[in-house]
Design an enzyme around this catalytic site. Structure first.
Site, mmCIF file in Angstrom:
data_model
loop_
_atom_site.group_PDB
_atom_site.id
_atom_site.type_symbol
_atom_site.label_atom_id
_atom_site.label_comp_id
_atom_site.label_asym_id
_atom_site.label_seq_id
_atom_site.Cartn_x
_atom_site.Cartn_y
_atom_site.Cartn_z
ATOM 1 N N ASP A 188 9.872 -6.299 -7.657
ATOM 2 C CA ASP A 188 9.770 -4.866 -7.949
ATOM 3 C C ASP A 188 11.080 -4.318 -8.489
ATOM 4 O O ASP A 188 12.112 -4.982 -8.471
ATOM 5 C CB ASP A 188 9.330 -4.087 -6.687
ATOM 6 C CG ASP A 188 10.060 -4.547 -5.421
ATOM 7 O OD1 ASP A 188 11.175 -5.094 -5.536
ATOM 8 O OD2 ASP A 188 9.513 -4.361 -4.327
ATOM 9 N N ASN A 201 6.590 -0.636 7.565
ATOM 10 C CA ASN A 201 5.201 -0.152 7.535
ATOM 11 C C ASN A 201 4.226 -1.235 7.054
ATOM 12 O O ASN A 201 3.071 -0.953 6.790
ATOM 13 C CB ASN A 201 5.080 1.089 6.637
ATOM 14 C CG ASN A 201 5.423 0.802 5.175
ATOM 15 O OD1 ASN A 201 5.714 -0.339 4.816
ATOM 16 N ND2 ASN A 201 5.385 1.831 4.350
ATOM 17 N N HIS A 255 4.532 -3.064 4.263
ATOM 18 C CA HIS A 255 4.388 -3.253 2.808
ATOM 19 C C HIS A 255 4.957 -4.605 2.372
ATOM 20 O O HIS A 255 5.816 -5.179 3.044
ATOM 21 C CB HIS A 255 5.002 -2.086 2.016
ATOM 22 C CG HIS A 255 6.496 -2.032 1.959
ATOM 23 N ND1 HIS A 255 7.190 -0.879 1.670
ATOM 24 C CD2 HIS A 255 7.450 -2.976 2.142
ATOM 25 C CE1 HIS A 255 8.479 -1.116 1.667
ATOM 26 N NE2 HIS A 255 8.674 -2.380 1.954
ATOM 27 N N GLU A 312 2.445 -0.256 -0.774
ATOM 28 C CA GLU A 312 2.473 0.525 0.459
ATOM 29 C C GLU A 312 1.105 0.489 1.141
ATOM 30 O O GLU A 312 0.107 0.104 0.518
ATOM 31 C CB GLU A 312 2.871 1.971 0.126
ATOM 32 C CG GLU A 312 4.230 2.102 -0.555
ATOM 33 C CD GLU A 312 5.424 1.870 0.376
ATOM 34 O OE1 GLU A 312 5.263 1.270 1.461
ATOM 35 O OE2 GLU A 312 6.541 2.285 -0.002
HETATM 36 P P1 PGA Z 1 14.606 -5.052 3.919
HETATM 37 O O1 PGA Z 1 13.316 -4.616 3.131
HETATM 38 O O2 PGA Z 1 14.800 -6.508 3.666
HETATM 39 O O3 PGA Z 1 15.715 -4.222 3.337
HETATM 40 O O4 PGA Z 1 14.364 -4.759 5.356
HETATM 41 C C1 PGA Z 1 12.182 -5.422 3.180
HETATM 42 C C2 PGA Z 1 11.054 -4.729 2.487
HETATM 43 O O5 PGA Z 1 10.998 -3.480 2.518
HETATM 44 O O6 PGA Z 1 10.209 -5.427 1.912
#
Ligand code: PGA
Length: 239
Positions: free
Chosen positions: A67, A131, A133, A138
């Site tokens: 992304d 959450n 995702h 999301e």
């Molecule tokens: P993070 O993010 O590695 O910064 O915890 C993971 C994600 O949101 O996929």
């Protein structure tokens, strides 16, 4: 799903690097799907160190990142293009033209076409949001989704504000590989570290497969290796 629980973030990062290096050694022309965020930083540091010591070449590898924030160019310090440069690309022998982000002409299904033309993703590295995702898919994202522009959830904007000088600077939109795109990867390596991920990890691995918890779809993939530390494993019932 194969589950490995490591004692620390460092052990998790090292183990992940061993698996990624094994993939590249087995197939030097591997296509890798890459993730950003805090979780893979240690993995990338280990891969960079392996390259520095002469133990690993990424010269044949092609990459597709999951992304990118909408509207942030490679020059913006918080863009995922800049992140990859800082943590991996700037330290290894990857050819810049073999690295891809969902930007420019590749902001929608053209990205999926480019992945297919490259032979498909051999190994996809994934983090998980608090959450549930994956990428920026999301809760509520369709399991049939393809690469597309999306709105970020309020929790994601809040989680990611730690990387920006001010919360108001966090973009509210991004382009992400879709869930169906991710599920086409031949192998998936899901990484999670820390107590703040324990709930999402438990739901993803042991809860019902449902679009309200996007990572739960991984239960339906035939080759997923989940690498987590003890904190992220804390809410699992069946260890
Ligand atoms: P993070 O993010 O590695 O910064 O915890 C993971 C994600 O949101 O996929």
């Amino acid at each position: 799903m194969k589950l490995t629980v490591l004692t620390s973030y460092e052990a998790l990062s090292k183990h992940a690097a061993t698996l990624v290096a094994a993939q590249i050694h087995a197939k030097p022309g591997s296509v890798l799907g890459l993730a950003t965020g805090s979780t893979p930083v240690g993995l990338y540091a280990h891969l960079a160190a392996m390259h520095k010591s002469g133990a690993l070449s990424l010269a044949g590898v092609t990459t597709f990142n999951l992304d990118e924030y909408e509207g942030l160019t490679a020059e913006h310090s918080q863009s995922y293009q800049a992140f990859m440069q800082q943590h991996l690309f700037g330290h290894v022998d990857l050819a810049p033209e073999k690295t891809h982000f969902p930007v420019g002409e590749l902001v929608s299904t053209a990205y999926d076409d480019a992945i297919r033309q490259a032979g498909g993703i051999d190994l996809q590295i994934l983090g998980i949001g608090g959450n549930g995702h994956i990428g920026f898919n999301e809760p509520g994202s369709s399991f049939d989704s393809r690469t597309r522009a999306v709105n970020l959830a309020a929790r994601t904007i809040q989680d990611n504000s730690r990387f920006f000088a001010q919360a108001s600077e966090v973009p509210h939109r991004a382009v992400t590989m879709g869930i169906a795109t991710i599920m086409e990867a031949r192998r998936i390596l899901l990484m999670a570290s820390g107590k703040q991920k324990a709930g999402a990890v438990a739901h993803a691995l042991e809860g019902p497969v449902h679009e309200r918890l996007p990572a739960s779809i991984l239960q339906r993939h035939s080759d997923v290796h989940v690498l987590i530390d003890e904190d992220a494993a804390a809410a699992l019932k069946h260890l």
